[in-house]
Design an enzyme around this catalytic site. Sequence first.
Site: not given
Length: 439
Positions: A150, A249, A319, A30, A326, A256, A259, A252
């Site tokens: 992934e 399913l 979530k 990194d 984000r 978000g 991805c 809500g």
Amino acid sequence: MKLAVIGCGYVGLVTGVCFAELGHTVIGVDNDPSKIRALREGKSPIYEPGLEPLLAAHLREGRIRFTESIQEAAKECEVLFICVGTPPLPDGRADLQAVEYVVSEIAEGMDSYRLIVEKSTVPVRTGRWLEDLVRSKVKNISFDIASNPEFLREGSAVGDFLHPDRVVIGCNSEKAASLLVNLYTPLNAPVLVTDLASAELIKHASNSFLAMKISYINAVAQVCEKTGADINKVAVGLGLDKRIGPDFLKAGIGYGGTCFPKDLRAFVSIAEECGLDFGLLKEVEKVNDAMWQGFVRKIDDMLGGVSGKTIALLGLAFKPNTDDMRFAPSIPIAQTLLQMGAKVKTYDPVAMENAKKVLPHLQYCSDAYETVDGADAVAILTEWNEFKTLDLNMVKERMKGNAFADGRNLFAPERIEQMGYAYVGIGRSWPGMALPLSV
Ligand code: UGA
């Protein structure tokens, strides 16, 4: 086998640590020195359940180490996974600058055959472009480019890596395919080997399909609200059909995260570049925006206007089990409530530090009960487990009003109303509710 993961964010770190868990030797790379320092001490820079203990264990056993140098990794490792960010450009296309830089550095450092694997989500045909890039920089050294998308979900990424539904490998050489298949052999998972372009496309097609499934159920939820049907029951009925399946399913306030919003837009752009209009996916995005907007409207209606009122938002992360803010629907919800003149108090078990950066004008509280103190309405935005077991009688006592807006359909409406609340959810209906029937 010895391999490198380049980029130690969500994808790279989970991939590296889990490959170490499978018995491989891993170098994590990194360019952020503070991240490398933390990782060397066994501290994960991201919140991901189960990751830190594995990281610490494999550091101790010497199966994983960290460096800032891509060239060092390229010298030592035959297989290199690109796990750097591909953020969206203003027009929705993926920004591939970091990928280009990483691959150029690998080309500088490699002195014999190397397999360079795209793990970051990239548009179809990126592999072809990377092949040309490497070929322009190295002479007389063979190499392969492969795609190995992934499918990890934040919050359950370690389990998803170790128990995948499938492993997708795309490449145009047998040598590359067998190297990658061997890496994953300890998983005993179904492995699909395809050409490079197909593997690249599978990733965008999968995420866009899942986003479409969520927007579909959310659109059906809107019909439920007008007709007295209950979306939770409708979803069970749909999901029992094996061709549809029960997952993704849950109605809500919308999806978000980094991805779905990003990949959906990128897929629309990819189609546009091919002269195609992927209108279906544009609708998916519209429905998603309508969900948080409709939720704000419901709170406003319940309170007869939110101006001057106090709203308690429970949950901010996009979530549960992540501190990731984000593209969280909580952001436009909180911003709109503030613009409409509400006072907004909030609590999230792990995302508050990240939330403060994007939502500085909220009042942050130390737990759910402090948050609801004096509130006119309470709104559930993230389905954290600790909210499922709240003492709702105590919540009610501490609130000033009784409006209960359940953005994740966590609770049985009848039970909430029996406690003296006025309840709204997403697509919920129940016997005895005041029906907003339009038909
Ligand atoms: C998603 C995919 O599920 C992974 O397979 C993929 O690897 C990952 O994107 C990625 O491309 O890196 P993630 O964004 O971590 O994973 O989270 P999900 O669990 O898929 O949830 C995404 C959003 O959809 C959340 O905001 C969640 O609240 C929402 N959602 C999910 C619903 O509103 N309803 C559902 O039924 C399921």
